[in-house]
Design an enzyme around this catalytic site. Structure first.
Site, PDB file in Angstrom:
ATOM      1  N   ASP A  74      -3.047 -31.117   4.703  1.00 18.66           N
ATOM      2  CA  ASP A  74      -3.169 -32.339   3.897  1.00 18.66           C
ATOM      3  C   ASP A  74      -4.561 -32.525   3.290  1.00 18.66           C
ATOM      4  O   ASP A  74      -5.543 -31.947   3.763  1.00 18.66           O
ATOM      5  CB  ASP A  74      -2.913 -33.576   4.779  1.00 18.66           C
ATOM      6  CG  ASP A  74      -1.472 -33.690   5.231  1.00 18.66           C
ATOM      7  OD1 ASP A  74      -0.719 -32.711   5.077  1.00 18.66           O
ATOM      8  OD2 ASP A  74      -1.114 -34.763   5.745  1.00 18.66           O
TER       9      ASP A  74
ATOM     10  N   HIS B 245      -5.475 -30.311   8.238  1.00 22.04           N
ATOM     11  CA  HIS B 245      -6.172 -30.736   7.013  1.00 22.04           C
ATOM     12  C   HIS B 245      -7.058 -29.594   6.501  1.00 22.04           C
ATOM     13  O   HIS B 245      -7.965 -29.172   7.227  1.00 22.04           O
ATOM     14  CB  HIS B 245      -7.029 -31.972   7.289  1.00 22.04           C
ATOM     15  CG  HIS B 245      -6.218 -33.167   7.715  1.00 22.04           C
ATOM     16  ND1 HIS B 245      -5.810 -33.352   9.013  1.00 22.04           N
ATOM     17  CD2 HIS B 245      -5.740 -34.213   7.002  1.00 22.04           C
ATOM     18  CE1 HIS B 245      -5.098 -34.481   9.080  1.00 22.04           C
ATOM     19  NE2 HIS B 245      -5.040 -35.021   7.874  1.00 22.04           N
TER      20      HIS B 245
HETATM   21 NI    NI Z   1      -4.112 -37.541   4.546  1.00 21.30          NI
END
Ligand code: NI
Length: 260
Positions: A72, A216
Site C-alpha cells: 500500500d 507498505h
Molecule cells: Ni494506506
C-alpha cells in the site's frame, strides 16, 4: 601544398556533416515523430485489451496453497527496488496505489507493475479517511485515482482498499458504483510502526493458505524484508497470487473481503 588543400577540404566537409547531423537531432528532439505517438497509442490500446499478463497455467487457490502479498501507499522511492526483487523471484502481488503518489511517480513504476503481472488497486487520491468524507468526497477520491491509473497504464482497477481499513455503508456504495471490491486483510505486519525487516518477515509468515498480507512499499525496511519473506513462503509450498487470482474470479464490486 596540395595535401594542405585536401586536408582543409576534408575538414570542412566533415565539419559540415557534423553540423547537419546535430541540426537534424535537434529537430527530432523538438518535434516528436508520429511514430513515437503511435507507440504510446499502441501501449495504451494494449493495456485496454489485456489488463495484465495471464499465467500459462491458471492458479486454482481452492486446491493450491496461495498467499496474496499487498503493498500500500506507493509508488514511492523504494518501489523500483521492490519490483526488481519480485521479478527476480517471479512473484505476483497487488499494489494499492495512492493517486497523489502516482501523479508524482517519475520512474514508470505503474507501467512496470502491469508489465510484470501485478494487480493494481485503488487506495484513494490523498490517503483520506473515507468514512469522514461526504459521499461526493468519497466518489472524488476514488474516481480521480481510477482516472490517473487508466491514463498511465490503460488499466481499469477492480479492487480498492480504504485507507486505515476504515469503511462503512457509504464507502461500500461508492466503491460499488466505481466497480471496486473492497479488499482488507487478515495478516497485518505493522510494518509502518516497526521498521525492522526481520520483524516484518516474521509477522508476514503468520499467513495461512488464502491469506491477504498487508505491507507498505514506502518503507525501506519492508522492501528489505521481502527476500526472506518470499523464501519462507516458497519453502512451505505457497504460490504468490494477486487478490483477484486469490478468488479465481473478479471480486464483487462493493463487497468486503479479508481473506479467501
Ligand atoms: Ni494506506
Amino acid at each position: 601544398m596540395r595535401w594542405g588543400v585536401w586536408v582543409l577540404l576534408v575538414s570542412l566537409g566533415v565539419t559540415g556533416c557534423e553540423a547537419q547531423v546535430s541540426t537534424k537531432e535537434m529537430g527530432v528532439r523538438d518535434f516528436p515523430s508520429p511514430a513515437a505517438d503511435l507507440g504510446v497509442l499502441a501501449q495504451r490500446l494494449k493495456g485496454m485489451q489485456a489488463q495484465w499478463p495471464k499465467r500459462k497455467i491458471p492458479i486454482n487457490c481452492a486446491k493450491t496453497k496461495c498467499v496474496a502479498l499487498t503493498f500500500d501507499d506507493g509508488p514511492g522511492e523504494y518501489t523500483a527496488n521492490l519490483l526488481d526483487l519480485l521479478k527476480k523471484r517471479n512473484v505476483r502481488s497487488t499494489f494499492f496505489v495512492v493517486g497523489q503518489m502516482v501523479a508524482e511517480d517519475r520512474d514508470g513504476n505503474l507501467r512496470r507493475m502491469v508489465e510484470d503481472g501485478h494487480e493494481l488497486g485503488n487506495h484513494s487520491w490523498s490517503h483520506a479517511q473515507l468514512t469522514a468524507l461526504s459521499s461526493s468526497g468519497i466518489k472524488a477520491e476514488l474516481a480521480r485515482t481510477q482516472a490517473i491509473v487508466k491514463d498511465r497504464t490503460g488499466v481499469t482497477m477492480q479492487v480498492m482498499r480504504p485507507p486505515y481499513g476504515s469503511t462503512d455503508g457509504r464507502v461500500a456504495a461508492e466503491s460499488r458504483r466505481e466497480g471496486l471490491a473492497q479488499i482488507l486483510w487478515n495478516v497485518d505486519t505493522l510494518d509502518w510502526r516497526d521498521r525492522y525487516a526481520s520483524v516484518v518477515a516474521r509477522r508476514a509468515a503468520a499467513a495461512t493458505p488464502g491469506s491477504i498480507v498487508l505491507l507498505h512499499d514506502i518503507h525501506r525496511s519492508t522492501v528489505a524484508a521481502v527476500p526472506s519473506l518470499i523464501s519462507s513462503f516458497s519453502r512451505r509450498g505457497y504460490t504468490f497470487v494477486t487478490v483477484s487470482e486469490l478468488y479465481g474470479k473478479r471480486p464483487a464490486p462493493g463487497r468486503k473481503y479479508t481473506e479467501r
